[in-house]
Scaffold this active site. Structure first.
Site, PDB file in Angstrom:
ATOM      1  N   ASP A 194       0.571  -1.092  -0.518  1.00  7.92           N
ATOM      2  CA  ASP A 194      -0.214   0.286   0.292  1.00  7.92           C
ATOM      3  C   ASP A 194       0.877   1.078   0.449  1.00  7.92           C
ATOM      4  O   ASP A 194       1.757   1.925   0.249  1.00  7.92           O
ATOM      5  CB  ASP A 194      -0.456  -0.088   1.276  1.00  7.92           C
ATOM      6  N   ILE A 195       0.566   2.501  -1.025  1.00  9.35           N
ATOM      7  CA  ILE A 195       1.255   3.459  -1.178  1.00  9.35           C
ATOM      8  C   ILE A 195       1.430   4.030   0.280  1.00  9.35           C
ATOM      9  O   ILE A 195       2.452   5.284   0.590  1.00  9.35           O
ATOM     10  CB  ILE A 195       1.741   4.121  -2.257  1.00  9.35           C
TER      11      ILE A 195
ATOM     12  N   HIS B 204     -10.040  -5.279  -2.364  1.00 11.18           N
ATOM     13  CA  HIS B 204      -8.960  -5.850  -2.532  1.00 11.18           C
ATOM     14  C   HIS B 204      -9.281  -5.778  -0.806  1.00 11.18           C
ATOM     15  O   HIS B 204      -9.741  -5.405  -0.134  1.00 11.18           O
ATOM     16  CB  HIS B 204      -8.003  -4.331  -2.777  1.00 11.18           C
TER      17      HIS B 204
ATOM     18  N   HIS C 267      -6.404  -5.740   2.291  1.00 15.48           N
ATOM     19  CA  HIS C 267      -5.475  -5.283   3.622  1.00 15.48           C
ATOM     20  C   HIS C 267      -5.230  -6.040   4.176  1.00 15.48           C
ATOM     21  O   HIS C 267      -5.927  -6.634   4.763  1.00 15.48           O
ATOM     22  CB  HIS C 267      -5.770  -3.734   4.293  1.00 15.48           C
TER      23      HIS C 267
END
Ligand code: AMP
Length: 127
Positions: A29-30, A93, A95
């Protein structure tokens, strides 16, 4: 138009890749809330996770499980939290977040990581 996550999986947009198979893709994750915060996506575009058919969702969980095992072993955390929000990016998605305590899951607190740190973490947990 392809989602940003489809474009990442196709290699059109750069990412810190962690794992990939025919159906699924995992990358950092950015805006991580913890070091090693990873996203697992299906390559095929679907917005809502629970619109994925049962068999494929099962395979996605097994893929996420493999990535989580790697995160747990390399990041030295007590647990890998599994969170689904999907409010920002309309491409399903999961996490995966390394945690030691409950308060480690706080999406309001972001880690500031350098490019070198991202690269190192991705390299560490790469499958
Ligand atoms: P949500 O859809 O609410 O689960 O949030 C989307 C997540 O995707 C956020 O944690 C973002 O930091 C992350 N994200 C958005 N764009 C990118 C990107 N280009 N590369 C990696 N992670 C991203």
């Amino acid at each position: 138009m392809a989602t940003i996550f489809s474009r990442i999986a196709m290699g059109e947009i750069p990412c810190y890749k962690v794992a990939e198979n025919d159906e699924f893709f995992a990358f950092l994750d950015i805006n991580p809330i913890q070091k090693g915060h990873t996203l697992v996506i299906p390559k095929e575009e679907v917005d809502y996770l629970f619109d994925i058919d049962d068999e494929k969702l099962g395979r996605m969980m097994v893929f996420a499980k493999q990535v989580a095992a790697q995160i747990k072993s390399k990041m030295g955390c007590r647990r890998v939290a599994v969170v689904v929000l999907g409010l920002e990016v309309p491409h399903a998605h999961i996490h995966l977040i390394p945690i030691n305590e409950e308060k480690d899951v706080d999406f309001k607190v972001k880690q500031q990581l350098s490019e070198d740190e991202f690269k190192l973490i991705a390299e560490q947990i790469k499958l």
